[in-house]
Design an enzyme around this catalytic site. Structure first.
Site, PDB file in Angstrom:
ATOM      1  N   LYS A 122      41.444  64.560   0.131  1.00 44.14           N
ATOM      2  CA  LYS A 122      41.711  64.844   1.536  1.00 44.14           C
ATOM      3  C   LYS A 122      41.421  63.622   2.412  1.00 44.14           C
ATOM      4  O   LYS A 122      42.244  63.226   3.246  1.00 44.14           O
ATOM      5  CB  LYS A 122      40.880  66.047   1.997  1.00 44.14           C
ATOM      6  CG  LYS A 122      41.052  66.394   3.452  1.00 44.14           C
ATOM      7  CD  LYS A 122      39.894  65.839   4.263  1.00 44.14           C
ATOM      8  CE  LYS A 122      40.115  66.091   5.746  1.00 44.14           C
ATOM      9  NZ  LYS A 122      38.944  65.620   6.512  1.00 44.14           N
ATOM     10  N   ASP A 140      43.109  69.874   4.900  1.00 44.24           N
ATOM     11  CA  ASP A 140      41.731  70.225   5.212  1.00 44.24           C
ATOM     12  C   ASP A 140      41.646  71.733   5.369  1.00 44.24           C
ATOM     13  O   ASP A 140      42.590  72.459   5.076  1.00 44.24           O
ATOM     14  CB  ASP A 140      41.273  69.509   6.486  1.00 44.24           C
ATOM     15  CG  ASP A 140      42.173  69.837   7.658  1.00 44.24           C
ATOM     16  OD1 ASP A 140      42.482  71.020   7.855  1.00 44.24           O
ATOM     17  OD2 ASP A 140      42.580  68.910   8.379  1.00 44.24           O
TER      18      ASP A 140
END
Length: 215
Positions: A122, A140
């Site tokens: 991420k 996220d």
DNA sequence: CTCCCGATAT
DNA sequence: ATATCAGGAG
């Protein structure tokens, strides 16, 4: 509601219209500051991260300067963000590697980024997308939740959702769409009490539930 | 899967 | 009181 390609396109068109020009919530002046801010943002609000980084970067805004702070002082600087022992250790180790292997710069390389301590898929995607302006979709907590609720992309892991989004969204809009989904998750499609009433996506959302506790 | 963890919203 | 917040490592 049966999900079709057409409905997904409608969802994206609405999101683009509402959140056009959406910018990152984290404050930064270069890829290094972005990297540190994103590491700090794990399980912490962007608002809190911005308060912390403003104070931190005033004292130390380069890998060399942060290394010079040392572990205890860095822990004190970032304590309010939570998970501070892990984050401090990872930030120091990352700064060490940046200095030793990358001339004190953040590498514009997805695989290299992920080898840095505290940097996973991420965070690497955010740096590539926001820091270096390359097409990437960082999944996220907000992107994961909103994508699943809309069925824009479905998956039980962030990687599955990322792969689904890559198919559902034209590549030239990956980075923008990432921000549309984040802002929609922050402002409307909240984790605990989604504001379904009045949501502009209500007519194209399989999870729409009026005046209820959400989906 | 668990652990890390303080601040904030509900 | 407790769920959640721009997750990652073991």
């Amino acid at each position: 509601m049966r999900m079709t390609k057409k409905i997904r396109e409608e969802q994206l068109a609405i999101l683009e219209k509402i959140y056009a020009g959406a910018k990152p919530a984290l404050l930064f002046r270069n890829p290094f500051e972005l990297l540190i801010a994103v590491i700090l943002s794990a399980q912490c609000t962007d608002k809190r991260v911005n308060v912390t980084t403003a104070r931190l970067f005033q004292k130390a805004a380069t890998p060399e300067a942060i290394l010079a702070l040392g572990l205890e002082q860095l822990e004190d600087e970032i304590r309010d963000c939570g998970l501070f022992r892990n984050k401090a250790k990872n930030i120091l180790a990352t700064c060490q590697i940046l200095c030793e292997k990358y001339g004190g710069e953040v590498p514009d390389d997805f695989a290299a980024l992920q080898t840095l301590p505290g940097v996973g898929r991420k965070t690497a995607n955010v740096v590539e997308s926001v820091g270096f302006h390359h097409p990437a979709i960082a999944v996220d907590t907000h992107v994961f939740r909103v994508s699943n609720r809309l069925r824009l992309a479905v998956g039980s892991t962030p990687l599955e959702v990322e792969q689904g989004l890559r198919k559902a969204i034209p590549m030239d809009k990956w980075s923008d769409a990432h921000h549309w989904l984040i802002w929609h998750g922050r402002k409307v499609c909240k984790a605990r009490k989604p504001l379904c009433d009045g949501c502009p996506l209500a007519s194209v959302c399989p999870s729409f539930s009026p005046a209820a506790e959400g989906a």
